[in-house]
Scaffold this motif. Sequence first.
Motif, short mmCIF file in Angstrom:
data_model
loop_
_atom_site.label_atom_id
_atom_site.label_comp_id
_atom_site.label_asym_id
_atom_site.label_seq_id
_atom_site.Cartn_x
_atom_site.Cartn_y
_atom_site.Cartn_z
N ALA A 81 -7.86 -13.65 -4.59
CA ALA A 81 -8.70 -14.52 -3.76
C ALA A 81 -9.94 -13.78 -3.27
N ALA A 82 -9.85 -12.46 -3.16
CA ALA A 82 -10.98 -11.65 -2.69
C ALA A 82 -10.74 -10.20 -3.09
N PHE A 83 -11.79 -9.41 -2.98
CA PHE A 83 -11.76 -8.00 -3.35
C PHE A 83 -12.38 -7.21 -2.20
N VAL A 84 -11.68 -6.19 -1.71
CA VAL A 84 -12.20 -5.33 -0.64
C VAL A 84 -12.14 -3.88 -1.12
N THR A 85 -13.28 -3.20 -1.04
CA THR A 85 -13.33 -1.79 -1.39
C THR A 85 -12.82 -1.00 -0.20
N LYS A 86 -11.85 -0.13 -0.44
CA LYS A 86 -11.32 0.68 0.66
C LYS A 86 -11.91 2.08 0.60
N GLU A 135 0.86 -1.20 0.00
CA GLU A 135 0.00 0.00 0.00
C GLU A 135 0.88 1.23 0.00
N ASP A 136 0.63 2.18 -0.93
CA ASP A 136 1.45 3.39 -0.99
C ASP A 136 0.92 4.52 -0.13
N SER A 137 -0.35 4.50 0.25
CA SER A 137 -0.91 5.54 1.11
C SER A 137 -0.51 5.28 2.56
N LYS A 138 0.25 6.22 3.12
CA LYS A 138 0.71 6.06 4.50
C LYS A 138 -0.48 5.93 5.46
N PHE A 139 -1.51 6.74 5.26
CA PHE A 139 -2.71 6.68 6.11
C PHE A 139 -3.35 5.29 6.05
N GLN A 140 -3.59 4.80 4.83
CA GLN A 140 -4.21 3.48 4.67
C GLN A 140 -3.33 2.38 5.24
N ARG A 141 -2.03 2.48 5.01
CA ARG A 141 -1.09 1.46 5.49
C ARG A 141 -1.11 1.39 7.01
N ILE A 142 -1.03 2.53 7.67
CA ILE A 142 -1.03 2.56 9.14
C ILE A 142 -2.37 2.07 9.69
N ALA A 143 -3.47 2.57 9.11
CA ALA A 143 -4.80 2.17 9.59
C ALA A 143 -5.03 0.68 9.42
N ASN A 144 -4.68 0.14 8.25
CA ASN A 144 -4.87 -1.30 8.01
C ASN A 144 -3.95 -2.13 8.88
N LEU A 181 -0.38 -14.38 3.47
CA LEU A 181 -1.42 -13.67 2.73
C LEU A 181 -0.85 -12.33 2.26
N ILE A 182 -1.34 -11.85 1.12
CA ILE A 182 -0.92 -10.54 0.62
C ILE A 182 -2.15 -9.67 0.43
N LEU A 183 -2.09 -8.45 0.96
CA LEU A 183 -3.11 -7.42 0.73
C LEU A 183 -2.50 -6.45 -0.27
N LEU A 184 -3.15 -6.31 -1.41
CA LEU A 184 -2.56 -5.58 -2.53
C LEU A 184 -3.44 -4.43 -3.00
N ASP A 185 -2.92 -3.20 -2.85
CA ASP A 185 -3.58 -2.02 -3.39
C ASP A 185 -3.42 -2.05 -4.90
N MET A 186 -4.40 -1.55 -5.63
CA MET A 186 -4.33 -1.55 -7.08
C MET A 186 -3.61 -0.34 -7.65
N MET A 187 -3.67 0.79 -6.97
CA MET A 187 -3.05 2.02 -7.46
C MET A 187 -1.71 2.22 -6.76
N ILE A 210 0.32 -18.13 -2.58
CA ILE A 210 -0.09 -17.17 -1.53
C ILE A 210 -1.37 -16.47 -1.97
N PRO A 211 -2.43 -16.54 -1.15
CA PRO A 211 -3.66 -15.83 -1.52
C PRO A 211 -3.45 -14.31 -1.50
N VAL A 212 -4.07 -13.64 -2.47
CA VAL A 212 -3.96 -12.18 -2.60
C VAL A 212 -5.35 -11.57 -2.49
N ILE A 213 -5.51 -10.64 -1.55
CA ILE A 213 -6.74 -9.87 -1.43
C ILE A 213 -6.46 -8.50 -2.03
N VAL A 214 -7.25 -8.14 -3.02
CA VAL A 214 -7.09 -6.86 -3.70
C VAL A 214 -7.83 -5.77 -2.92
N LEU A 215 -7.16 -4.64 -2.72
CA LEU A 215 -7.75 -3.47 -2.07
C LEU A 215 -7.88 -2.38 -3.12
#
Length: 135
Positions: free
Chosen positions: A99-104, A9-18, A49-55, A77-82
């Motif tokens: 493996a899954a999609f989560v809207t942030k 995740e490139d957003s510092k806010f999102q990275r810290i919050a998540n 597991l990997i949580l992957l931001d798209m942008m 490794i399962p990847v959840i797209v954010l």
Amino acid sequence: MRMKILLIEDSKFQRIANERALVKGGYSVIHAGDGEEGLRVARKDIPDLILLDMMLPKVSGLDVLRALKSDMLVKHIPVIVLSGLGQANEVKLMSEGAAAFVTKSEKSFENSSSALIQAVESVLTQSKNIVAPTF
């Protein structure tokens, strides 16, 4: 042993919050700030597991997903797209190996944090029946 999650995740806010939400949920978290670093960390640390931001800068989230799923070392490794772009691309991303999609959403972090933890738990539960390859 706590499950290790790689948060790309490139957003510092999102990275810290998540990261806070995941640690509170009992997970160990490692992170990367761009796609290039994410691929390097995934191959080095082999997370559960990997949580992957798209942008992402340097290498896009979609290209990271494709690279992960074509790499014998990490493709299991399962990847959840954010994504903040909504679920319009969900079908395409799932066909690419997500493996899954989560809207942030930064507006309602409580809801997105809860959805993230639910997705993580669901994907990890499903992946327990999958045996990782040994080399």
